[in-house]
Write a protein that holds these residues in place. Structure first.
Motif, PDB file in Angstrom:
ATOM      1  N   HIS A  56       2.925   1.772   2.484  1.00  8.64           N
ATOM      2  CA  HIS A  56       3.159   2.144   3.886  1.00  8.64           C
ATOM      3  C   HIS A  56       4.630   2.026   4.261  1.00  8.64           C
ATOM      4  O   HIS A  56       5.370   1.212   3.708  1.00  8.64           O
ATOM      5  N   GLU A  76      -0.633   3.502   6.877  1.00 10.01           N
ATOM      6  CA  GLU A  76      -1.444   3.177   5.716  1.00 10.01           C
ATOM      7  C   GLU A  76      -1.898   4.466   5.019  1.00 10.01           C
ATOM      8  O   GLU A  76      -1.731   5.561   5.570  1.00 10.01           O
ATOM      9  N   THR A  79       0.831  -1.216   0.000  1.00 10.48           N
ATOM     10  CA  THR A  79       0.000   0.000   0.000  1.00 10.48           C
ATOM     11  C   THR A  79       0.862   1.262   0.000  1.00 10.48           C
ATOM     12  O   THR A  79       0.329   2.369   0.040  1.00 10.48           O
ATOM     13  N   THR A 102      -5.078  -1.926   6.216  1.00  9.91           N
ATOM     14  CA  THR A 102      -5.932  -2.036   5.022  1.00  9.91           C
ATOM     15  C   THR A 102      -6.127  -3.512   4.655  1.00  9.91           C
ATOM     16  O   THR A 102      -5.308  -4.367   5.014  1.00  9.91           O
ATOM     17  N   THR A 148      -2.970  -4.880   3.174  1.00  6.60           N
ATOM     18  CA  THR A 148      -1.925  -5.243   4.137  1.00  6.60           C
ATOM     19  C   THR A 148      -2.282  -6.538   4.861  1.00  6.60           C
ATOM     20  O   THR A 148      -1.414  -7.382   5.114  1.00  6.60           O
TER      21      THR A 148
END
Ligand code: F6R
Length: 261
Positions: free
Chosen positions: A138, A143, A136, A158, A161
């Protein structure tokens, strides 16, 4: 930011390990920021070998991990404390009292997050922060939409993830949906940042992180704001970069990398 591209995952991992080893040699009481995940397993395995075969010394090092799952005690095999003991701390001469992770079991997570940031400050801040990048975008578990100035706090993970990390749990359905993570702001306070990103599954997000506009939708783009950030990747992760020749030119010509070429 500097981007260093090595052909293989092994060569990228080796270069990152050399950066960590030199930092520890130069400043034995280094404060290291640490990440977990699949990418870091190779890095920690290399550091363990350097300790065993070359005497790499962790005796004065202090560590702060980026994140921990909410609700997992340290002896849970899915917890990041367990991961760190298993992959690094249990195999090097670090003093366990100098190893820190956010407290995923805290009754008051907000207060615990603030206390974690304060503890980092008490140690003079992080000298070298090691990072991976998630699918994502991150860093830590920041996130999409994480504030650029965010501090250590609880974040909801998320679905992407959860899909990325659930297979790492003995029972994938046991993966927590919440984690405590250093904030983007906390991460950006480190003196130096070293990212390690490998594999073609990261190519798209890595290109956005390095070459895209800075946006809270991809927390890793915040690294463009850091004055001393090196991103090391393999050819797979570099696949979607548009300025590869430029990054290679810098690496070949910047004297700070002379010993690494
Ligand atoms: C975990 C962390 C994450 C990972 C990222 C990449 O402590 O900081 O940001 O670095 O999710 O994970 P892997 O390496 O498993 O792809």
């Amino acid at each position: 930011m500097q981007v260093i591209i090595r052909e293989t995952k092994e060569a990228a991992t080796e270069l990152a390990a050399q950066v960590v080893a030199r930092q520890l040699a130069r400043k034995p009481n280094t404060v290291l920021g640490l990440a977990t995940g699949r990418t870091m397993e190779g890095l920690y395995a290399r550091l363990v070998r350097m300790h065993r075969d070359e005497g790499l010394d962790f005796s004065l090092a202090v560590t702060f991990n980026l994140d921990e799952y909410v609700g997992l005690p340290p002896d849970n095999p899915g917890s990041y404390r367990y991961y760190m003991n298993h992959h690094l701390f249990g195999h090097v001469n670090i003093d366990g009292r100098n190893t820190h992770l956010p407290d995923g079991m805290a009754a008051d997570p907000e207060a615990a997050g603030a206390a974690y940031d304060a503890l980092i400050k008490d140690h003079g801040g992080i000298d070298l922060q090691i990072l991976g990048i998630g699918k994502t975008g991150h860093i830590g578990f920041n996130e999409p939409l994480s504030a650029m100035f965010s501090r250590t706090r609880v974040k909801a993970l998320t679905p992407q993830t959860v899909a990325q990390n659930a297979p790492l749990f003995p029972r994938p359905e046991d993966m927590p949906r919440l984690a405590v993570t250093m904030g983007v702001g906390t991460i950006l306070e480190a003196d130096r940042i070293l990212g390690l990103v490998t594999g073609d599954s990261k190519a798209e997000v890595f290109a956005k992180a390095v070459e895209g506009p800075v946006t809270s939708m991809i927390s890793a783009t915040a690294l463009q704001l850091h004055a001393n950030c090196t991103m090391v990747c393999d050819a797979g992760a570099a696949d979607r970069l548009t300025q590869r020749d430029y990054y290679e030119w810098i690496f070949e010509n910047d004297p700070q990398w002379a010993d690494f070429r």
